[in-house]
Design an enzyme around this catalytic site. Structure first.
Site, PDB file in Angstrom:
ATOM      1  N   GLY A   8       0.535  -1.421   0.170  1.00 17.11           N
ATOM      2  CA  GLY A   8       0.433   0.109   0.298  1.00 17.11           C
ATOM      3  C   GLY A   8       0.661   1.357   0.384  1.00 17.11           C
ATOM      4  O   GLY A   8       0.972   2.060   0.949  1.00 17.11           O
ATOM      5  N   SER A  10       1.369   3.775  -2.933  1.00 16.72           N
ATOM      6  CA  SER A  10       1.209   5.038  -3.393  1.00 16.72           C
ATOM      7  C   SER A  10       0.312   6.315  -2.901  1.00 16.72           C
ATOM      8  O   SER A  10       0.850   7.080  -3.307  1.00 16.72           O
ATOM      9  CB  SER A  10      -0.346   4.274  -4.254  1.00 16.72           C
ATOM     10  OG  SER A  10      -1.425   4.369  -2.968  1.00 16.72           O
ATOM     11  N   GLY A  12      -0.597   8.326   1.956  1.00 14.94           N
ATOM     12  CA  GLY A  12      -0.298   8.073   2.783  1.00 14.94           C
ATOM     13  C   GLY A  12       0.691   7.389   3.776  1.00 14.94           C
ATOM     14  O   GLY A  12       2.032   7.623   3.206  1.00 14.94           O
ATOM     15  N   SER A 126      -2.721  -1.432  11.885  1.00 19.86           N
ATOM     16  CA  SER A 126      -3.911  -0.692  12.278  1.00 19.86           C
ATOM     17  C   SER A 126      -4.667   0.039  12.125  1.00 19.86           C
ATOM     18  O   SER A 126      -4.671   1.023  11.210  1.00 19.86           O
ATOM     19  CB  SER A 126      -4.702  -1.937  13.603  1.00 19.86           C
ATOM     20  OG  SER A 126      -5.522  -1.776  14.148  1.00 19.86           O
ATOM     21  N   TYR A 140     -15.490  -1.226   9.435  1.00 18.13           N
ATOM     22  CA  TYR A 140     -14.331  -0.608   9.003  1.00 18.13           C
ATOM     23  C   TYR A 140     -13.580  -1.658  10.407  1.00 18.13           C
ATOM     24  O   TYR A 140     -12.511  -2.014  10.842  1.00 18.13           O
ATOM     25  CB  TYR A 140     -13.877   1.353   9.437  1.00 18.13           C
ATOM     26  CG  TYR A 140     -12.930   1.148   8.685  1.00 18.13           C
ATOM     27  CD1 TYR A 140     -11.611   0.958   7.521  1.00 18.13           C
ATOM     28  CD2 TYR A 140     -12.499   1.717  10.593  1.00 18.13           C
ATOM     29  CE1 TYR A 140     -10.023   1.214   7.807  1.00 18.13           C
ATOM     30  CE2 TYR A 140     -10.781   2.506  10.055  1.00 18.13           C
ATOM     31  CZ  TYR A 140     -10.362   1.645   8.679  1.00 18.13           C
ATOM     32  OH  TYR A 140      -8.701   2.943   8.847  1.00 18.13           O
ATOM     33  N   ALA A 142     -14.142  -3.606  12.737  1.00 19.04           N
ATOM     34  CA  ALA A 142     -14.603  -4.279  12.553  1.00 19.04           C
ATOM     35  C   ALA A 142     -13.255  -5.001  12.560  1.00 19.04           C
ATOM     36  O   ALA A 142     -12.856  -6.547  12.564  1.00 19.04           O
ATOM     37  CB  ALA A 142     -15.801  -5.379  12.809  1.00 19.04           C
ATOM     38  N   SER A 143     -13.221  -5.048  11.154  1.00 25.62           N
ATOM     39  CA  SER A 143     -12.254  -5.819   9.935  1.00 25.62           C
ATOM     40  C   SER A 143     -10.852  -4.713  10.911  1.00 25.62           C
ATOM     41  O   SER A 143      -9.814  -6.222  10.935  1.00 25.62           O
ATOM     42  CB  SER A 143     -12.473  -4.732   8.899  1.00 25.62           C
ATOM     43  OG  SER A 143     -11.958  -4.004   8.832  1.00 25.62           O
ATOM     44  N   LYS A 144     -10.459  -3.980  11.200  1.00 18.61           N
ATOM     45  CA  LYS A 144      -9.609  -3.207  12.051  1.00 18.61           C
ATOM     46  C   LYS A 144      -9.202  -4.487  13.012  1.00 18.61           C
ATOM     47  O   LYS A 144      -8.298  -5.026  14.141  1.00 18.61           O
ATOM     48  CB  LYS A 144      -9.095  -2.050  12.248  1.00 18.61           C
ATOM     49  CG  LYS A 144      -8.749  -1.332  11.016  1.00 18.61           C
ATOM     50  CD  LYS A 144      -7.488  -2.094  10.552  1.00 18.61           C
ATOM     51  CE  LYS A 144      -6.887  -0.543   9.616  1.00 18.61           C
ATOM     52  NZ  LYS A 144      -6.000  -1.442   8.486  1.00 18.61           N
TER      53      LYS A 144
END
Length: 253
Positions: A8, A10, A12, A126, A140, A142-144
């Site tokens: 990731g 690209s 940030g 995270s 979101y 919950a996924s983290k």
């Protein structure tokens, strides 16, 4: 010279972390869904490789192309701000596919080489949303939160092989395009606010607008904490990154 692979990159956190390690003499493999070499400084120590963390074939090709690495940073992720009732289940599954299962899949692919060498570091990025419950972030968060639990258990499994695992937890970062990307994704995937929630959601956004002057997380904060996670064996498993994340970790509010 050690090699770090970061997903990731690209924009940030991933982009600034790649720059940070390059500037400090590391070999960097920066992965992106659509590779762009122009976002990072030219360097003989940099390789930009394609990766879609939701595609098994893409992951296999990355492992072959990357070769041996010393550090894996799982940073790739997608944002989502939505009322759960207005969120299609396909969007829920897609969010977990990137933020949770994607991390698991990439980690699974690189684990054999770490275990065989009995060395290596894995850093999972995270979110500070896991420090406290927040509205519009059920999916979101919950996924983290699942990523947090996975990371903490994995760390125990890899101790016998001297492979360290860290969890970097950034706070809110308005400097990055993460929020804009999340809004675009909501539009593309048909996420809508049910009329019954309209006033509630309006109030949430008005409150958020008033918080713009509060402490936040810079990309550089995250890069610095990832650097610590990689290079300081005595660092704790959970590492908040950014002034707001540090405060939330301390107080839970």
């Amino acid at each position: 010279m050690k090699t770090i692979l970061i997903t990731g990159c690209s924009s940030g956190f991933g982009l600034d972390t790649a720059r940070y390690f390059l500037e400090r003499g590391w070999k960097v493999i920066a992965t992106m869904r659509t590779p762009r070499e122009d976002v990072l400084p030219r360097s003989e120590h940099l390789r930009v490789l394609p990766l879609d963390v939701t595609d098994p074939k893409s992951i296999r090709e990355l492992v072959e192309a990357a070769g041996p690495i010393d550090v894996l940073v799982n940073n790739a992720g997608v944002g989502l701000m939505s009322v759960f009732e207005g969120t299609p289940m396909e969007t829920v599954r897609a969010t977990f596919e990137t933020n949770t299962f994607g991390v698991m899949a990439v980690t699974h692919a690189f684990l054999p080489q770490f275990r065989q060498r009995k060395a290596g570091v894995i850093v999972n990025v995270s979110s500070g949303t896991t420090f406290k419950p927040l509205p519009l972030l059920a999916v979101y968060t919950a996924s983290k939160a699942a990523l947090n639990a996975f990371t903490e258990s994995l760390a125990l499994e890899l101790q016998p092989f001297h492979v360290r695992v860290s969890l970097v937890i950034p706070g809110r970062s308005p400097e990055t395009p993460f929020g804009q990307n999340a809004q675009a994704r909501m539009r593309d995937q048909g996420v809508a606010v049910p009329e019954a929630y309209a006033d509630f959601v309006r109030g949430i956004f008005e409150k958020r607008a008033g918080q713009q002057s509060e402490p936040f997380t810079r990309s550089l904060d995250v890069a610095e904490v990832i650097w610590r996670a990689v290079n300081d064996p005595s660092s704790p498993l959970r590492l908040p990154a950014g002034a707001d994340a540090v405060e939330m970790a301390r107080t839970g509010t």
